[in-house]
Design a protein around this motif. Structure first.
Motif, short mmCIF file in Angstrom:
data_model
loop_
_atom_site.label_atom_id
_atom_site.label_comp_id
_atom_site.label_asym_id
_atom_site.label_seq_id
_atom_site.Cartn_x
_atom_site.Cartn_y
_atom_site.Cartn_z
N GLU A 124 -10.78 -35.89 -68.43
CA GLU A 124 -10.53 -36.71 -67.40
C GLU A 124 -9.11 -36.80 -67.15
O GLU A 124 -8.44 -36.86 -66.18
N LEU A 125 -8.34 -37.14 -68.54
CA LEU A 125 -7.06 -37.54 -68.60
C LEU A 125 -5.98 -36.28 -68.08
O LEU A 125 -5.23 -36.50 -67.58
N PHE B 59 2.33 -30.45 -66.55
CA PHE B 59 1.35 -31.49 -66.31
C PHE B 59 0.65 -31.55 -67.95
O PHE B 59 0.01 -32.61 -68.12
N ALA B 60 1.14 -30.54 -68.78
CA ALA B 60 0.74 -30.88 -70.28
C ALA B 60 1.48 -29.63 -71.18
O ALA B 60 1.73 -28.75 -70.77
N TYR B 61 1.58 -30.17 -72.46
CA TYR B 61 2.22 -29.11 -73.36
C TYR B 61 1.45 -29.47 -74.77
O TYR B 61 1.39 -30.64 -74.90
N PHE B 62 1.84 -28.44 -75.47
CA PHE B 62 1.50 -28.48 -77.12
C PHE B 62 2.93 -28.24 -77.63
O PHE B 62 3.74 -27.33 -77.39
N ALA C 258 0.18 -40.05 -68.16
CA ALA C 258 -1.03 -40.71 -67.94
C ALA C 258 -0.42 -41.73 -66.96
O ALA C 258 0.76 -41.91 -66.65
N SER C 259 -1.45 -42.39 -66.14
CA SER C 259 -0.96 -43.48 -65.36
C SER C 259 -0.41 -44.81 -66.09
O SER C 259 -0.62 -44.69 -67.27
N SER D 133 -3.42 -35.77 -64.89
CA SER D 133 -2.02 -35.34 -65.21
C SER D 133 -1.79 -34.03 -64.05
O SER D 133 -0.73 -33.90 -63.35
N TYR D 134 -2.86 -33.23 -64.14
CA TYR D 134 -2.73 -32.12 -63.18
C TYR D 134 -2.65 -32.35 -61.55
O TYR D 134 -1.80 -32.14 -60.99
N ASP D 135 -3.70 -33.51 -61.36
CA ASP D 135 -3.57 -33.83 -59.95
C ASP D 135 -2.22 -34.76 -59.45
O ASP D 135 -1.57 -34.32 -58.42
N LYS D 136 -1.72 -35.30 -60.65
CA LYS D 136 -0.34 -35.93 -60.40
C LYS D 136 0.55 -34.73 -60.22
O LYS D 136 1.74 -35.16 -59.18
N ALA D 137 0.62 -33.68 -61.03
CA ALA D 137 1.58 -32.72 -60.80
C ALA D 137 1.57 -32.06 -59.38
O ALA D 137 2.52 -31.89 -58.51
N MET D 138 0.31 -31.95 -58.94
CA MET D 138 0.02 -31.44 -57.59
C MET D 138 0.46 -32.31 -56.51
O MET D 138 1.06 -31.63 -55.59
#
Length: 121
Positions: A95-96, A37-40, A54-55, A100-105
């Motif tokens: 919020e963004l 859901f995210a990365y650096f 993102a949507s 992303s986390y919710d989308k992965a879930m």
């Protein structure tokens, strides 16, 4: 929000796992189950650039802002990269990342969702 605070924010989501991948990818990944859901980015010249999904509507909005671009190789899946997170509004960023986390879930199967949220022994 600085990089350290953003890393702590990503790591505190239920079931989130932080994984550091070395060369050649050099990324610090936040996953839920098998879904990122995210990365650096952790190597120069792009060190600490932050990417998330993102949507489609937000993707168009965000990529029109200075300091934000489509994520390399992931832009076609509506991933964006923020060049400097300290210059981005904290409320909007959280919020963004939450989206992303919710989308992965939501993309996990029921059994994988249960496994990802189960307490680690």
């Amino acid at each position: 929000m600085n990089t350290k605070q953003l890393k702590a924010y990503c790591a505190r989501f239920p079931g989130a796992v932080e994984t550091l991948h070395g060369a050649p990818s050099n990324i610090l990944v936040y996953k839920l189950g098998d879904k990122t859901f995210a990365y650096f980015k952790t190597s120069e010249p792009e060190q600490w650039r932050f990417s998330f999904r993102a949507s489609p509507d937000r993707f168009l909005e965000l990529t029109g802002m200075p300091g934000i671009k489509p994520a390399r190789y992931m832009g076609r899946f509506h991933w964006v990269t923020i060049v400097n997170v300290q210059q981005f509004p904290e409320d909007y960023l959280t919020e963004l990342v939450q989206w992303s986390y919710d989308k992965a879930m939501s993309s996990l199967s029921k059994s994988k969702r249960i496994a990802a949220l189960a307490p680690q022994a």
